[in-house]
Design a protein around this motif. Sequence first.
Motif, PDB file in Angstrom:
ATOM      1  N   ALA A   1       0.840  -1.187   0.000  1.00  0.00           N
ATOM      2  CA  ALA A   1       0.000   0.000   0.000  1.00  0.00           C
ATOM      3  C   ALA A   1       0.879   1.243   0.000  1.00  0.00           C
ATOM      4  O   ALA A   1       1.908   1.296   0.684  1.00  0.00           O
ATOM      5  N   GLY A   2       0.461   2.245  -0.773  1.00  0.00           N
ATOM      6  CA  GLY A   2       1.151   3.525  -0.754  1.00  0.00           C
ATOM      7  C   GLY A   2       2.620   3.419  -1.101  1.00  0.00           C
ATOM      8  O   GLY A   2       3.001   2.883  -2.136  1.00  0.00           O
ATOM      9  N   ALA A   5       5.870   1.511   2.930  1.00  0.00           N
ATOM     10  CA  ALA A   5       6.558   1.676   4.222  1.00  0.00           C
ATOM     11  C   ALA A   5       6.199   0.568   5.215  1.00  0.00           C
ATOM     12  O   ALA A   5       7.052   0.145   6.007  1.00  0.00           O
ATOM     13  N   SER A   6       4.974   0.094   5.188  1.00  0.00           N
ATOM     14  CA  SER A   6       4.568  -0.953   6.139  1.00  0.00           C
ATOM     15  C   SER A   6       5.248  -2.275   5.809  1.00  0.00           C
ATOM     16  O   SER A   6       5.685  -3.003   6.709  1.00  0.00           O
ATOM     17  N   PHE A   7       5.325  -2.596   4.521  1.00  0.00           N
ATOM     18  CA  PHE A   7       6.049  -3.803   4.099  1.00  0.00           C
ATOM     19  C   PHE A   7       7.511  -3.709   4.529  1.00  0.00           C
ATOM     20  O   PHE A   7       8.076  -4.653   5.086  1.00  0.00           O
ATOM     21  N   CYS A 140     -11.103  -4.637   6.483  1.00  0.00           N
ATOM     22  CA  CYS A 140     -12.074  -3.535   6.389  1.00  0.00           C
ATOM     23  C   CYS A 140     -11.488  -2.369   5.611  1.00  0.00           C
ATOM     24  O   CYS A 140     -12.224  -1.486   5.166  1.00  0.00           O
ATOM     25  N   GLY A 141     -10.173  -2.370   5.413  1.00  0.00           N
ATOM     26  CA  GLY A 141      -9.533  -1.331   4.607  1.00  0.00           C
ATOM     27  C   GLY A 141      -9.341  -1.726   3.159  1.00  0.00           C
ATOM     28  O   GLY A 141      -8.631  -1.040   2.413  1.00  0.00           O
ATOM     29  N   SER A 142      -9.976  -2.827   2.742  1.00  0.00           N
ATOM     30  CA  SER A 142      -9.828  -3.311   1.372  1.00  0.00           C
ATOM     31  C   SER A 142     -10.811  -2.601   0.444  1.00  0.00           C
ATOM     32  O   SER A 142     -11.996  -2.907   0.412  1.00  0.00           O
ATOM     33  N   THR A 143     -10.321  -1.638  -0.310  1.00  0.00           N
ATOM     34  CA  THR A 143     -11.199  -0.855  -1.189  1.00  0.00           C
ATOM     35  C   THR A 143     -11.723  -1.680  -2.360  1.00  0.00           C
ATOM     36  O   THR A 143     -12.808  -1.412  -2.867  1.00  0.00           O
ATOM     37  N   VAL A 195      -1.394 -11.489  14.832  1.00  0.00           N
ATOM     38  CA  VAL A 195      -0.773 -10.170  14.734  1.00  0.00           C
ATOM     39  C   VAL A 195      -0.253  -9.999  13.311  1.00  0.00           C
ATOM     40  O   VAL A 195       0.577 -10.776  12.840  1.00  0.00           O
ATOM     41  N   SER A 196      -0.752  -8.972  12.622  1.00  0.00           N
ATOM     42  CA  SER A 196      -0.441  -8.822  11.198  1.00  0.00           C
ATOM     43  C   SER A 196      -0.885  -7.451  10.717  1.00  0.00           C
ATOM     44  O   SER A 196      -1.880  -6.910  11.198  1.00  0.00           O
ATOM     45  N   ASN A 197      -0.137  -6.899   9.748  1.00  0.00           N
ATOM     46  CA  ASN A 197      -0.590  -5.686   9.065  1.00  0.00           C
ATOM     47  C   ASN A 197      -0.894  -5.989   7.596  1.00  0.00           C
ATOM     48  O   ASN A 197      -0.750  -5.139   6.731  1.00  0.00           O
ATOM     49  N   HIS A 198      -1.297  -7.216   7.335  1.00  0.00           N
ATOM     50  CA  HIS A 198      -1.713  -7.642   5.992  1.00  0.00           C
ATOM     51  C   HIS A 198      -0.547  -7.579   5.009  1.00  0.00           C
ATOM     52  O   HIS A 198      -0.727  -7.272   3.821  1.00  0.00           O
ATOM     53  N   GLY A 199       0.645  -7.874   5.516  1.00  0.00           N
ATOM     54  CA  GLY A 199       1.825  -7.812   4.649  1.00  0.00           C
ATOM     55  C   GLY A 199       2.130  -6.415   4.154  1.00  0.00           C
ATOM     56  O   GLY A 199       2.834  -6.238   3.153  1.00  0.00           O
ATOM     57  N   GLY A 200       1.605  -5.413   4.852  1.00  0.00           N
ATOM     58  CA  GLY A 200       1.815  -4.039   4.427  1.00  0.00           C
ATOM     59  C   GLY A 200       0.942  -3.629   3.258  1.00  0.00           C
ATOM     60  O   GLY A 200       1.216  -2.629   2.587  1.00  0.00           O
ATOM     61  N   ARG A 201      -0.152  -4.362   3.010  1.00  0.00           N
ATOM     62  CA  ARG A 201      -0.946  -4.147   1.797  1.00  0.00           C
ATOM     63  C   ARG A 201      -2.277  -3.439   2.042  1.00  0.00           C
ATOM     64  O   ARG A 201      -3.076  -3.324   1.106  1.00  0.00           O
ATOM     65  N   VAL A 202      -2.515  -2.941   3.264  1.00  0.00           N
ATOM     66  CA  VAL A 202      -3.762  -2.217   3.526  1.00  0.00           C
ATOM     67  C   VAL A 202      -3.483  -0.767   3.929  1.00  0.00           C
ATOM     68  O   VAL A 202      -3.969   0.162   3.287  1.00  0.00           O
ATOM     69  N   LEU A 203      -2.697  -0.587   4.964  1.00  0.00           N
ATOM     70  CA  LEU A 203      -2.433   0.762   5.479  1.00  0.00           C
ATOM     71  C   LEU A 203      -0.937   1.060   5.426  1.00  0.00           C
ATOM     72  O   LEU A 203      -0.120   0.268   5.914  1.00  0.00           O
ATOM     73  N   ASP A 204      -0.581   2.173   4.820  1.00  0.00           N
ATOM     74  CA  ASP A 204       0.820   2.575   4.745  1.00  0.00           C
ATOM     75  C   ASP A 204       1.268   3.147   6.092  1.00  0.00           C
ATOM     76  O   ASP A 204       0.459   3.667   6.870  1.00  0.00           O
TER      77      ASP A 204
END
Length: 260
Positions: A1-2, A5-7, A140-143, A195-204
């Motif tokens: 995402a973006g 940075a999260s990845f 829920c952040g999946s557009t 515990v996960s940030n979706h591989g960095g693919r939802v929120l930057d």
Amino acid sequence: AGSGASFTANVESIQKLKLNTRLVGEHFEPDTGTSFLGIDLSLPVMGSSTAGISKYNDTITELDFCRAALKGCKESGTITFRGDTWFYTPEDNPALDAIEMEGGYGIPIFKPRAQDVLKKLIERSEKINCPAVGVDLDGCGSTIMAKHGQPVFRKSVKDLRELVEFTSLPFIAKGIMTPEDAEACVEAGVKVVAVSNHGGRVLDHTPGVAEVLPLISKKIKNKAIITADGGVRTGYDVIKMLALGADAVLIGRDVIRGAV
């Protein structure tokens, strides 16, 4: 995402951790075996809840991809979660079809769809003898879901408790990145906090999973099973995640590559 940075944070937060050597003591043979929800695993590593490969290219069908991930993990003495995406529906769900073909040996994780839709999916999961079921809360952040007429929603403690009480299966809440959300999941009766940030693919610009994992573990250790994923590529990464408080680790991208 973006910006990614999260990845990047996932990878860097693991890489900056160092391993100490302890060499003096009685000799022993390491045993990597563990148990997850009563399932014996050869190692504390499972496949994560990925989906959608058939829309990236024409290399493999979605059903064959799901079956390859399921069978490959089983042959390795472990199990994989299966994901959910915009072209999956309760009536046409490649993940559940594949799990059924493999005798129920897989764990479906659904996007946070409407409660009535989730209940239909959970009912089928029970019917095909899945060992557990769950919801990818950060979905829920999946557009892309809403763009294709499949809206997703934030879930309250009440919503989660409703789903937990609806099913006889152990319930997994995935996508947790704060101690507060982890405690809320435990309050709702969730069995596994992933515990996960979706591989960095939802929120930057989120922290890396390895940064928040010890904070979450401190709050809910012994209250729920904890899994972690994000940037895990080697056995050394697995050891670090376990040391930070995970009971088991999920791997996404490398299982996708192996399945293809």
